[in-house]
Scaffold this motif. Sequence first.
Motif, PDB file in Angstrom:
ATOM      1  N   ALA A 126       0.833  -1.202   0.000  1.00 21.48           N
ATOM      2  CA  ALA A 126       0.000   0.000   0.000  1.00 21.48           C
ATOM      3  C   ALA A 126       0.870   1.254   0.000  1.00 21.48           C
ATOM      4  CB  ALA A 126      -0.938  -0.008   1.198  1.00 21.48           C
ATOM      5  N   GLN A 127       1.954   1.231   0.764  1.00 22.33           N
ATOM      6  CA  GLN A 127       2.858   2.387   0.790  1.00 22.33           C
ATOM      7  C   GLN A 127       3.500   2.601  -0.577  1.00 22.33           C
ATOM      8  OE1 GLN A 127       5.627   1.805   4.008  1.00 22.33           O
ATOM      9  NE2 GLN A 127       4.001   1.651   5.531  1.00 22.33           N
ATOM     10  N   LEU A 128       3.930   1.514  -1.203  1.00 22.26           N
ATOM     11  CA  LEU A 128       4.550   1.625  -2.521  1.00 22.26           C
ATOM     12  C   LEU A 128       3.546   2.144  -3.549  1.00 22.26           C
ATOM     13  CD1 LEU A 128       7.014   1.049  -4.390  1.00 22.26           C
ATOM     14  CD2 LEU A 128       5.962  -1.174  -4.820  1.00 22.26           C
ATOM     15  N   ASN A 129       2.340   1.593  -3.559  1.00 24.78           N
ATOM     16  CA  ASN A 129       1.341   2.020  -4.543  1.00 24.78           C
ATOM     17  C   ASN A 129       0.853   3.439  -4.291  1.00 24.78           C
ATOM     18  OD1 ASN A 129       1.421  -0.296  -6.108  1.00 24.78           O
ATOM     19  ND2 ASN A 129      -0.023  -1.345  -4.791  1.00 24.78           N
ATOM     20  N   LEU A 130       0.762   3.852  -3.033  1.00 24.87           N
ATOM     21  CA  LEU A 130       0.421   5.243  -2.744  1.00 24.87           C
ATOM     22  C   LEU A 130       1.542   6.158  -3.218  1.00 24.87           C
ATOM     23  CD1 LEU A 130      -1.359   7.433  -1.583  1.00 24.87           C
ATOM     24  CD2 LEU A 130      -0.360   6.955   0.677  1.00 24.87           C
ATOM     25  N   GLY A 131       2.778   5.745  -2.992  1.00 25.94           N
ATOM     26  CA  GLY A 131       3.913   6.519  -3.495  1.00 25.94           C
ATOM     27  C   GLY A 131       3.870   6.642  -5.015  1.00 25.94           C
ATOM     28  N   ASN A 132       3.518   5.559  -5.695  1.00 27.87           N
ATOM     29  CA  ASN A 132       3.421   5.593  -7.161  1.00 27.87           C
ATOM     30  C   ASN A 132       2.311   6.537  -7.616  1.00 27.87           C
ATOM     31  OD1 ASN A 132       5.447   3.709  -7.191  1.00 27.87           O
ATOM     32  ND2 ASN A 132       4.106   1.979  -7.616  1.00 27.87           N
ATOM     33  N   ALA A 133       1.178   6.526  -6.910  1.00 27.50           N
ATOM     34  CA  ALA A 133       0.074   7.428  -7.265  1.00 27.50           C
ATOM     35  C   ALA A 133       0.494   8.882  -7.066  1.00 27.50           C
ATOM     36  CB  ALA A 133      -1.156   7.105  -6.421  1.00 27.50           C
ATOM     37  N   LEU A 134       1.187   9.145  -5.976  1.00 28.86           N
ATOM     38  CA  LEU A 134       1.660  10.507  -5.726  1.00 28.86           C
ATOM     39  C   LEU A 134       2.713  10.917  -6.749  1.00 28.86           C
ATOM     40  CD1 LEU A 134       1.888  10.316  -1.831  1.00 28.86           C
ATOM     41  CD2 LEU A 134       0.155  11.511  -3.187  1.00 28.86           C
ATOM     42  N   LEU A 135       3.571   9.979  -7.136  1.00 28.49           N
ATOM     43  CA  LEU A 135       4.594  10.252  -8.150  1.00 28.49           C
ATOM     44  C   LEU A 135       3.939  10.642  -9.476  1.00 28.49           C
ATOM     45  CD1 LEU A 135       7.659  10.101  -8.915  1.00 28.49           C
ATOM     46  CD2 LEU A 135       7.218   7.742  -9.578  1.00 28.49           C
ATOM     47  N   ARG A 136       2.896   9.915  -9.865  1.00 29.94           N
ATOM     48  CA  ARG A 136       2.189  10.230 -11.122  1.00 29.94           C
ATOM     49  C   ARG A 136       1.532  11.609 -11.084  1.00 29.94           C
ATOM     50  NH1 ARG A 136       1.044   4.744 -10.779  1.00 29.94           N
ATOM     51  NH2 ARG A 136      -0.931   5.088  -9.724  1.00 29.94           N
ATOM     52  N   GLU A 137       1.138  12.050  -9.880  1.00 32.56           N
ATOM     53  CA  GLU A 137       0.513  13.360  -9.741  1.00 32.56           C
ATOM     54  C   GLU A 137       1.535  14.481  -9.606  1.00 32.56           C
ATOM     55  OE1 GLU A 137      -2.327  13.306  -6.568  1.00 32.56           O
ATOM     56  OE2 GLU A 137      -3.413  11.602  -7.407  1.00 32.56           O
ATOM     57  N   GLY A 138       2.816  14.129  -9.567  1.00 36.33           N
ATOM     58  CA  GLY A 138       3.860  15.137  -9.441  1.00 36.33           C
ATOM     59  C   GLY A 138       4.113  15.588  -8.015  1.00 36.33           C
ATOM     60  N   ARG A 139       3.626  14.850  -7.043  1.00 35.64           N
ATOM     61  CA  ARG A 139       3.833  15.183  -5.628  1.00 35.64           C
ATOM     62  C   ARG A 139       5.040  14.387  -5.122  1.00 35.64           C
ATOM     63  NH1 ARG A 139      -2.244  14.204  -3.862  1.00 35.64           N
ATOM     64  NH2 ARG A 139      -1.422  14.426  -1.760  1.00 35.64           N
ATOM     65  N   PHE A 140       6.201  14.823  -5.581  1.00 34.35           N
ATOM     66  CA  PHE A 140       7.440  14.062  -5.403  1.00 34.35           C
ATOM     67  C   PHE A 140       7.878  13.963  -3.951  1.00 34.35           C
ATOM     68  CE2 PHE A 140       7.815  16.098  -9.684  1.00 34.35           C
ATOM     69  CZ  PHE A 140       7.509  14.951 -10.393  1.00 34.35           C
ATOM     70  N   GLU A 141       7.751  15.042  -3.186  1.00 35.90           N
ATOM     71  CA  GLU A 141       8.219  15.015  -1.796  1.00 35.90           C
ATOM     72  C   GLU A 141       7.445  13.991  -0.965  1.00 35.90           C
ATOM     73  OE1 GLU A 141       7.294  17.920  -3.323  1.00 35.90           O
ATOM     74  OE2 GLU A 141       9.321  18.600  -3.787  1.00 35.90           O
ATOM     75  N   GLU A 142       6.130  13.948  -1.161  1.00 34.57           N
ATOM     76  CA  GLU A 142       5.306  12.984  -0.426  1.00 34.57           C
ATOM     77  C   GLU A 142       5.649  11.554  -0.845  1.00 34.57           C
ATOM     78  OE1 GLU A 142       1.002  14.130   0.079  1.00 34.57           O
ATOM     79  OE2 GLU A 142       1.648  15.686  -1.336  1.00 34.57           O
ATOM     80  N   ALA A 143       5.885  11.358  -2.141  1.00 33.95           N
ATOM     81  CA  ALA A 143       6.236  10.027  -2.634  1.00 33.95           C
ATOM     82  C   ALA A 143       7.583   9.592  -2.086  1.00 33.95           C
ATOM     83  CB  ALA A 143       6.244  10.013  -4.157  1.00 33.95           C
ATOM     84  N   LEU A 144       8.535  10.519  -2.025  1.00 35.94           N
ATOM     85  CA  LEU A 144       9.869  10.173  -1.512  1.00 35.94           C
ATOM     86  C   LEU A 144       9.821   9.710  -0.062  1.00 35.94           C
ATOM     87  CD1 LEU A 144      12.149  12.922  -3.086  1.00 35.94           C
ATOM     88  CD2 LEU A 144      12.178  10.464  -3.536  1.00 35.94           C
ATOM     89  N   ILE A 145       8.960  10.318   0.732  1.00 39.01           N
ATOM     90  CA  ILE A 145       8.839   9.907   2.134  1.00 39.01           C
ATOM     91  C   ILE A 145       8.411   8.436   2.215  1.00 39.01           C
ATOM     92  CG2 ILE A 145       7.510  10.256   4.253  1.00 39.01           C
ATOM     93  CD1 ILE A 145       7.431  13.268   3.478  1.00 39.01           C
ATOM     94  N   LEU A 146       7.438   8.068   1.398  1.00 39.75           N
ATOM     95  CA  LEU A 146       6.978   6.677   1.397  1.00 39.75           C
ATOM     96  C   LEU A 146       8.054   5.740   0.871  1.00 39.75           C
ATOM     97  CD1 LEU A 146       3.382   7.366   0.122  1.00 39.75           C
ATOM     98  CD2 LEU A 146       3.976   6.422   2.349  1.00 39.75           C
ATOM     99  N   TYR A 147       8.734   6.120  -0.214  1.00 36.74           N
ATOM    100  CA  TYR A 147       9.778   5.269  -0.784  1.00 36.74           C
ATOM    101  C   TYR A 147      10.944   5.107   0.184  1.00 36.74           C
ATOM    102  CZ  TYR A 147       7.414   5.861  -5.299  1.00 36.74           C
ATOM    103  OH  TYR A 147       6.505   5.860  -6.320  1.00 36.74           O
ATOM    104  N   ASP A 148      11.306   6.184   0.878  1.00 28.67           N
ATOM    105  CA  ASP A 148      12.423   6.091   1.835  1.00 28.67           C
ATOM    106  C   ASP A 148      12.114   5.125   2.961  1.00 28.67           C
ATOM    107  OD1 ASP A 148      13.997   7.814   0.380  1.00 28.67           O
ATOM    108  OD2 ASP A 148      13.479   9.589   1.580  1.00 28.67           O
ATOM    109  N   GLY A 149      10.857   5.121   3.408  1.00 31.62           N
ATOM    110  CA  GLY A 149      10.466   4.180   4.460  1.00 31.62           C
ATOM    111  C   GLY A 149      10.550   2.738   3.994  1.00 31.62           C
ATOM    112  N   LEU A 150      10.251   2.502   2.738  1.00 35.58           N
ATOM    113  CA  LEU A 150      10.306   1.143   2.199  1.00 35.58           C
ATOM    114  C   LEU A 150      11.728   0.728   1.827  1.00 35.58           C
ATOM    115  CD1 LEU A 150       7.193   1.196  -0.126  1.00 35.58           C
ATOM    116  CD2 LEU A 150       7.493  -0.191   1.910  1.00 35.58           C
ATOM    117  N   ALA A 151      12.570   1.688   1.492  1.00 32.32           N
ATOM    118  CA  ALA A 151      13.913   1.360   1.021  1.00 32.32           C
ATOM    119  C   ALA A 151      14.798   0.810   2.136  1.00 32.32           C
ATOM    120  CB  ALA A 151      14.568   2.596   0.407  1.00 32.32           C
TER     121      ALA A 151
END
Length: 166
Positions: A126-151
């Motif tokens: 869910a975190q990864l897919n939410l990050g992907n949805a935010l990435l597609r919308e151009g909300r990069f900072e929010e997506a990075l927070i989710l990706y960093d938690g998963l990385a």
Amino acid sequence: IAGISWFAFLKNADETATPVRRVVGFGVIWFFAMLMIESSVIPIRDLVMEQRVYLPLAGVAWALSALLISLSETSWIQGHRRIFYAAIAVFMVALASMTEVRNRVWQSSETLWRSVLVTDPESPRAQLNLGNALLREGRFEEALILYDGLAKDGGLQADALYHRAL
């Protein structure tokens, strides 16, 4: 599940079975037979998914419809038809309202995956897919927070690093 289906089949095959009982039995057999497709010895990633019960619920609809038709022919219901039909109408409006509320969750990928995180805040998918949805919308900072938690750890570490690089 197979035992319940077999018992329903035997009861349905009885020569004295009424048409209503046959339809109800068929609905029960259908429900459990279709459920066996989704609930077998083959492992699946998600234990609970909404779409897994769509096909089995057709059997429940058949059985309930037959029971309601049979019930509507009883003498008490014939004497209180308005109450019976009003109760069915209220029930149908309640189900339609719940469907509308549930459909709002599916408006976008973001609302869908945020609702998953409400029920399971630790879900890496869910975190990864939410990050992907935010990435597609151009909300990069929010997506990075989710990706960093998963990385940092988890089974989706490579996916998180890939999407973080994007």
